[in-house]
Design an enzyme around this catalytic site. Structure first.
Site, PDB file in Angstrom:
ATOM      1  N   CYS A 139       0.914  -1.019  -0.001  1.00 19.73           N
ATOM      2  CA  CYS A 139      -0.008  -0.173  -0.106  1.00 19.73           C
ATOM      3  C   CYS A 139       0.909   1.247   0.082  1.00 19.73           C
ATOM      4  O   CYS A 139       0.423   2.106  -0.843  1.00 19.73           O
ATOM      5  CB  CYS A 139      -1.055   0.078   1.218  1.00 19.73           C
ATOM      6  SG  CYS A 139      -0.176  -0.387   2.955  1.00 19.73           S
ATOM      7  N   TYR A 140       1.652   1.436   0.894  1.00 19.28           N
ATOM      8  CA  TYR A 140       2.744   2.455   0.777  1.00 19.28           C
ATOM      9  C   TYR A 140       3.484   2.762  -0.382  1.00 19.28           C
ATOM     10  O   TYR A 140       3.529   3.741  -0.782  1.00 19.28           O
ATOM     11  CB  TYR A 140       3.640   2.567   2.213  1.00 19.28           C
ATOM     12  CG  TYR A 140       3.018   2.787   3.666  1.00 19.28           C
ATOM     13  CD1 TYR A 140       2.446   4.082   3.732  1.00 19.28           C
ATOM     14  CD2 TYR A 140       3.098   1.876   4.376  1.00 19.28           C
ATOM     15  CE1 TYR A 140       1.871   4.379   5.038  1.00 19.28           C
ATOM     16  CE2 TYR A 140       2.597   1.976   5.742  1.00 19.28           C
ATOM     17  CZ  TYR A 140       2.011   3.146   5.885  1.00 19.28           C
ATOM     18  OH  TYR A 140       1.441   3.698   7.263  1.00 19.28           O
TER      19      TYR A 140
END
Lengths: 344, 344, 344, 344
Positions: A148-149
């Site tokens: 996600c990051y």
């Protein structure tokens, strides 16, 4: 096309199941949960009553291969490594939402503190960031679905790095995530009374997504990129914002940099560039597969500040996995995915 | 000592009133609100029923001077400039919680887009950051109470700057605030349904607290400091975190830098330095006057990341104002202020 | 079929637009906002960038009739009354999401403190609760779309009232709503810092939805029903729960009452009855058109407690409006509406 | 007076410790935690750094008796029963914040599903609701500190019951609590992502606080009182609201009923009655020991709706315990407790 969702009771697995309900071409034929095999998925999640009728089964590669052609693997890191060889051997295509197949063996061992997959498997794995690697993804059999990051950060930074516009030594990313990123496992750090009305940093400088980001940036830059990366927890459920800072190597205006972003992403349906003076908020992409990006060049410091937002569970996990599945299946990337954000 | 609270119905004024209820030496003898003069404060804030018995009055300098020796000025920027000369002329000591008396005339005009105070008044104003300016504060008649972001940022960075440990060109501050910092005025940006479950950046690179921070850093550094500063809104009511990044000019370990912080703040009762490996969260200081600081030197990038947290309404406004009042009155800084944080 | 959304920048109008993006048969050809006519909808709501390309226009009945066959009217109460006659005269079918056409003239005047619609218009209005009035809805030209609280309350109580199982004198409904129900208009009561981490009652016993609920219950009961109804605000954006209490007139077990509910709703795709021992939470229906109902008979008090939840913006407003539009258009009720709840 | 806090790492124990820091007469000399004995309290709760210097010790009755005269017992239900006899035998006065000593043996066994205390111990226990039992509390050696829901409910209803103004058969209480009431133990029901933006009912009709409420009401009424009682979880940390409904047995106006409440509580410093037309919200008492009560008589139904709010951790637990301790020590009830609510 029939698909299996392995680890359907975790948060990302649950989102894969939900999104696939609206997908016109991918049909869920198996949902697994080793710990709750035998129960109905609706017993675990009553909100799916009337919508899902599948019993949870154990993740047996051969059985799954008889039921499906493609498997979404939404298991905790480490379990993917163990299961993927059997799934591939059984003939399934695999999209792994865990971090196991995104790094070199050395990096995985160092940052995840676990035994990495074999070279043989890793060599088959394609990093599933469709905006940059669609051609490699389409014919692949194993997709390492990005973290996600990294998704928010890479989509924010790659146009700058590709065009050589920044001093990569100067890169700093200050990232913030909603709590659903921590998953379903109970911990003091996700206990309501401790996290509500609280904002905190965690894993400062040691988050396992750092080598993933650096790896892709390094590949595009052509020389080793090392960045400062800090992760924070926001008292909300969904959403990631990456606020990135870098020194420009050329004298460019905000408008000029925005033009480069717009050109980079002009054919990418899920990346939206904000107008000059407007910055995206996490709610602008909530429950959607979009990544919205705004930026500003600060003439006082010659730095560019780039703000990228995604829904961590969608573009940061389940939605991107389906975007990759669409590519694997020869479908348009947007098939079943073009939902408007739920702003409120 | 008798004190007046001017602008008692705004959020910072309300906090000044609340904190003074537990103060053993400062006695509130007048509360003002021009817009609601004549009403009781408890009509505006029923939660004070039984605790406050004062009617709201207009802010008339001569009347206030007859009632009090010291005035807390909790008005929006601009209104302070208009009122302070009369208050001083009437013989009151003034602690101004607005930004009007913190900047040079030029900076104030540029960043606040308003007419600045006169040189005569500005020359009397002392910047009220007690950890660094207690000696100047004690004899002053006009205190410019620091802004919320500057308090968190300066307490985080001054030890590094004072000791010449960082390349000030490399300074980046990524700041996050709860919504109460926006005050009581209604706006779409503080409407519950728009800000709840949302994380957003605002005033990127143009926040009016930037020149205040740069001014103090420049003064301590001895040469102009310019920094990148980004402000974000967190979906919570209270709390500020400043995450600061800087290149070290020397090869120092986390422990060594922590030792310098501990030494700097060893006699400062409201600054607490975390142990190596521990980072503060905003809840750790909620409803208290503490500033908690943690930091880490990243050997990969030779940068130090410093994380400082305060309660924006207390150490970032009302609490610091009372800390300054204590100094003005010759009391220990902690008088009436040493409340434990309300962690839950 | 072409449809217009009148009042597209309010929260319910916005949800109508969003839901229609996924509707296979209804095509939005006009969006209106009198206050922002001329602007693009995406200027007001950047999260719709790339998805909506309509300029906002004024709500002119004749122009709209040239563009659409059906209008969703998402205006504040009072404005609907003024506009509906023109829309009907221009040949449009109308679904009014405001409260103007749900009550008798006398009740509307008493509870809304506004001038009611004419008898002529009111006589055409059909109360749009599809679970009970689908037959009347289908051929209608004007639908009074139910209020959010009435939808949750009526679906919770009508099976009991229809079967004569409760003493209607004993009816008490304790209702709770997320803040989005208050709409987009700014007010102190929806200011983040005042409502966050706060739970409060409002309009106790005088909420304008009371006569709407009582009117339908009275119609089904055959005699006047009067109930105690209290509304509360929950610090969250979406969701309504109605907790209803009534004395049973017969000796029935929880299982027996559940069986009656299941039978009542067996052909209703959007009402889901929980198993004995399970109660729904508002998140179980979030962003969906479902109404989930659980109940328990308390042998200690001979009362039944019924808990009904909906998403106030979907089944309580925009979703139900589309459900009604489906009926008006001869489509299955579920067309374009069968989204799984967004549980996280 | 020296006091011990047994179970200092739980949420109510933590609040006892925090509140006692500001108490002028009660001195904490021992803090215990069997599971973390040997560690410093500040290791568990870094927000107390610099404020607390006690190591956590095991709860040994004889050792505690050598250190303190009074013990606050903040342990989970069941553990109090085991420890109290030893504490009393060692000469300590005890204030038990758990539910163990509030019920008859039969009720405790039925509702808590645990072995109750002995008759000998129960006979010494005084129910610690100071507004009604101050005379009995003062000379006692063992105080059963009331539960959070019972405190809000009883203070809301006792004036009506004492004066015989309501039909007790008609009593319904719809109660709502913040999540901190569930304590520090991890569970899916207090996992942030599941409870955030969610509102749910739990333990409908079977909450263990029901017999506690009924017991006190029965005692004051003189005949058995049975009520419907439903508990809900609000996505916030602190606060309880009890919304109570009852049929009036006399024709009384809102003003007349309010007058009875004001008279009942005229000498009770922590109960505040709202003016006609005003209802309290949970934030109005946050972090304070107040209970605020508003009410309305509905002429349409002849019912009174009473809304009472407390901070569940203060007046519903730790604050009330200190109020009881003040009585035990012959101090004014308000000693160290008269903090203004933290409204923001």
């Amino acid at each position: 096309m029939n698909v299996a969702v392995i680890g359907a009771t975790g948060y990302t697995g649950l989102e894969v199941v939900r999104l696939l309900m609206q997908h016109p071409e991918l049909n869920v034929t198996a949902v697994t949960s080793d710990s709750q095999a035998g129960a109905m998925l609706t017993e675990v999640y009553p909100h799916l009553q009337g919508l899902v009728h599948d019993p949870l089964q154990r993740a047996d590669a051969l059985e799954l291969a008889a039921q499906a052609d493609l498997a979404f693997l939404a298991l905790p890191s480490g379990l993917s490594t163990a299961l993927v060889p059997d799934l591939l051997a059984a003939g399934l295509k695999v999209i792994d939402l865990a971090g196991d197949h995104r790094l070199s063996q050395a990096d995985y061992a160092e940052w995840y503190h676990k035994t990495p997959p074999t070279h043989e498997v890793l060599n088959q794995a394609i990093y599933g960031l469709p905006e940059f690697y669609a051609a490699e993804i389409a014919p692949a059999r194993l997709i390492a679905n990005p973290g996600c990051y990294p998704t928010a950060t890479l989509l924010s930074l790659l146009p700058l790095v590709q065009h050589g516009l920044i001093d990569t030594e100067s890169l700093i990313v200050d990232a913030k995530s909603g709590v659903s990123g921590a998953g379903k496992a109970l911990s003091p750090g996700t206990h309501f009374a401790e996290i509500n009305e609280n904002f905190k940093a965690y894993k400062v400088g040691v988050h396992q997504h750092i080598p993933e980001i650096e790896g892709v940036l390094t590949k595009q830059h052509g020389a080793k990129v090392t960045l400062s990366f800090t992760t924070h927890l926001v008292p909300m459920t969904r959403g990631i914002m990456a606020t990135s800072y870098a020194k420009l190597t050329q004298d460019l205006s905000t408008e000029e940099v925005l033009a480069i972003y717009k050109e980079t992403y002009q054919n990418q349906p899920f990346v939206r560039i904000r107008a000059n003076g407007s910055m995206p908020a996490t709610k602008d992409v909530s429950a959607s597969n979009f990544c919205d990006i705004g930026l500003r060049v600060d003439p006082r410091t010659s730095r560019v500040t780039v703000i990228g937002v995604i829904d961590n569970l969608i573009k940061g996990a389940a939605g991107q996995a389906i975007q990759n599945a669409n590519l694997l299946c020869g479908l348009p990337q947007t098939t079943g995915l073009l939902h408007a954000p739920v702003y409120l």
